[in-house]
Design a protein around this motif. Structure first.
Motif, PDB file in Angstrom:
ATOM      1  N   GLU A   1      37.129  42.844  -3.776  1.00 15.75           N
ATOM      2  CA  GLU A   1      37.092  41.524  -3.146  1.00 15.75           C
ATOM      3  C   GLU A   1      38.220  41.429  -2.131  1.00 15.75           C
ATOM      4  O   GLU A   1      39.384  41.604  -2.472  1.00 15.75           O
TER       5      GLU A   1
ATOM      6  N   ILE B   1      33.428  43.170  -0.430  1.00 12.11           N
ATOM      7  CA  ILE B   1      32.910  41.842  -0.052  1.00 12.11           C
ATOM      8  C   ILE B   1      34.088  40.902   0.172  1.00 12.11           C
ATOM      9  O   ILE B   1      35.188  41.136  -0.326  1.00 12.11           O
ATOM     10  N   THR B   2      33.839  39.850   0.915  1.00  8.96           N
ATOM     11  CA  THR B   2      34.872  38.833   1.054  1.00  8.96           C
ATOM     12  C   THR B   2      35.003  38.078  -0.263  1.00  8.96           C
ATOM     13  O   THR B   2      34.017  37.845  -0.955  1.00  8.96           O
TER      14      THR B   2
ATOM     15  N   GLU C   1      35.032  34.998  -1.884  1.00  8.44           N
ATOM     16  CA  GLU C   1      34.658  33.604  -1.654  1.00  8.44           C
ATOM     17  C   GLU C   1      33.496  33.289  -2.580  1.00  8.44           C
ATOM     18  O   GLU C   1      32.815  34.189  -3.080  1.00  8.44           O
TER      19      GLU C   1
ATOM     20  N   PRO D   1      29.177  42.402   3.797  1.00  5.20           N
ATOM     21  CA  PRO D   1      29.594  43.449   2.849  1.00  5.20           C
ATOM     22  C   PRO D   1      29.519  44.852   3.472  1.00  5.20           C
ATOM     23  O   PRO D   1      28.741  45.098   4.392  1.00  5.20           O
TER      24      PRO D   1
ATOM     25  N   PRO E   1      33.341  35.451  -6.244  1.00  5.87           N
ATOM     26  CA  PRO E   1      32.099  35.736  -6.970  1.00  5.87           C
ATOM     27  C   PRO E   1      32.328  35.556  -8.468  1.00  5.87           C
ATOM     28  O   PRO E   1      33.427  35.848  -8.970  1.00  5.87           O
TER      29      PRO E   1
ATOM     30  N   PRO F   1      29.121  45.915 -16.312  1.00  3.82           N
ATOM     31  CA  PRO F   1      30.570  45.794 -16.133  1.00  3.82           C
ATOM     32  C   PRO F   1      31.269  46.391 -17.349  1.00  3.82           C
ATOM     33  O   PRO F   1      30.725  46.347 -18.475  1.00  3.82           O
TER      34      PRO F   1
ATOM     35  N   ASP G   1      31.619  36.291 -12.583  1.00  2.00           N
ATOM     36  CA  ASP G   1      31.399  37.501 -13.371  1.00  2.00           C
ATOM     37  C   ASP G   1      29.905  37.818 -13.476  1.00  2.00           C
ATOM     38  O   ASP G   1      29.510  38.987 -13.518  1.00  2.00           O
TER      39      ASP G   1
ATOM     40  N   THR H   1      29.871  31.407  -3.907  1.00  2.00           N
ATOM     41  CA  THR H   1      28.520  31.199  -3.373  1.00  2.00           C
ATOM     42  C   THR H   1      28.054  29.762  -3.600  1.00  2.00           C
ATOM     43  O   THR H   1      26.914  29.430  -3.294  1.00  2.00           O
TER      44      THR H   1
ATOM     45  N   GLU I   1      27.643  37.199 -11.180  1.00  2.00           N
ATOM     46  CA  GLU I   1      27.238  37.801  -9.911  1.00  2.00           C
ATOM     47  C   GLU I   1      27.696  39.263  -9.820  1.00  2.00           C
ATOM     48  O   GLU I   1      26.961  40.130  -9.348  1.00  2.00           O
ATOM     49  N   LYS I   2      28.900  39.505 -10.278  1.00  2.00           N
ATOM     50  CA  LYS I   2      29.382  40.903 -10.258  1.00  2.00           C
ATOM     51  C   LYS I   2      28.507  41.777 -11.164  1.00  2.00           C
ATOM     52  O   LYS I   2      28.163  42.911 -10.806  1.00  2.00           O
ATOM     53  N   ALA I   3      28.159  41.237 -12.334  1.00  2.55           N
ATOM     54  CA  ALA I   3      27.299  42.015 -13.241  1.00  2.55           C
ATOM     55  C   ALA I   3      25.941  42.292 -12.593  1.00  2.55           C
ATOM     56  O   ALA I   3      25.377  43.383 -12.738  1.00  2.55           O
TER      57      ALA I   3
ATOM     58  N   VAL J   1      21.783  38.651  -4.716  1.00  3.20           N
ATOM     59  CA  VAL J   1      22.843  38.214  -5.634  1.00  3.20           C
ATOM     60  C   VAL J   1      23.842  37.281  -4.954  1.00  3.20           C
ATOM     61  O   VAL J   1      24.286  36.292  -5.533  1.00  3.20           O
ATOM     62  N   LEU J   2      24.212  37.601  -3.721  1.00  9.40           N
ATOM     63  CA  LEU J   2      25.277  36.828  -3.066  1.00  9.40           C
ATOM     64  C   LEU J   2      24.823  36.126  -1.784  1.00  9.40           C
ATOM     65  O   LEU J   2      25.656  35.611  -1.036  1.00  9.40           O
TER      66      LEU J   2
END
Lengths: 77, 77, 77, 77, 77, 77
Positions: D53, D8-9, D11, F2, D20, A65, D22, D13, D24-26, F39-40
């Motif tokens: 998102e 992605i939606t 929301e 997704p 999501p 990121p 940070d 997890t 998870e995004k990484a 991940v999600l």
């Protein structure tokens, strides 16, 4: 009838700002529309421009990121 | 398995609203998915629709952000 | 001034065709533009529609390219 | 120099989260960039990843917004 | 690290051409990248530009595919 | 549910190839879908992947089309 989609990170260009200003967005729209006019003769009236501001943590470069990428680049200096 | 991406300005269709309502979004999703079904026989279950709401100042037409474009059009009348 | 981007697999809807026909594309454009008009009062003149035809092997669902996915689904029957 | 756009939606997890994290995004950014490296030899430094998102009510599947789709699926059980 | 996606109709700007030339594409890339540099201080090295050429019959405006739209506009004159 | 859109230059990864192979595309689709799963927790069945292959001269980096960028980088060595 071009469509130009510009994705940028949401951040300011000067201290105290956390996003592009309306003036900067207007300049992007004007500049890009004129490129289409000058290069391909597309009338300004037929060009749509959409600017998407992406939060820094949603943007990845180098497998990281952007906030983490910048921390590492700063640490190297 | 179509993907339909709809970009619209974030604004209301009636006084006092500043964005499309959930009912309007549902109608967009239903309507567009049915077009894919009717024209290409794509089952509803295989169609994804994503609606992106774009702030007015991030949308350009005619080389101008939409708020400025509308001001000029209104001034002409 | 909506922008609608439709991504579909490049394949025919009847034997002997390997892509959507021009008539089908025209029907998609008309149908989708009318949804925007009916739901959000967007004039037809302000809606752009772009159809992207994606080769089957470039489209993935269920972790598989579509041709392989279909082979497996057919084998199950 | 691949560009990967992930929609992605928005929301969580896990209970109590509405987006999501940070981390998870990484992990998404790292994972996807490594796929490009492993499969096509694209250096990490040349891959951009953008995560979008999308609010649940802006995402349609089966002709319905996701919240309504889930209500119906839950009611069937 | 902006990403600029330019969608244009695939057609020539002079008789005998049926697509933008490589020189025109290079001018688009240069022009748009410089706008990002001038307006937001984005280094040229961090900007990606992708040009998508869309067949005329895959582009809709006014509820019609572009070839039909132009036929009607020409008939009006 | 997704949607992953992967834009890559259309070129081969080995001599004699001018595009990614079907096996490479399948590996991209599998790999990316598994990242979303891991991940999600997104089921493979709910992930769409679309690969767009972009001609080299339609891709810009550093203000230059990729073929020209590479010529200059090669000349520097």
């Amino acid at each position: 009838m071009p469509i130009v989609n510009i994705q940028i990170t949401r951040e300011g260009t000067a201290p105290g700002r956390d996003a592009p200003t309306d003036e900067e967005k207007a300049a992007l729209i004007k500049g890009v529309s004129e490129v289409l006019l000058n290069v391909l003769n597309k009338p300004l009236d037929s060009t749509f421009v959409v600017i998407e501001e992406v939060p820094l943590e949603n943007w990845g470069w180098g497998g990281l990121p952007v906030p983490e990428l910048r921390r590492r680049l700063a640490a190297k200096k």
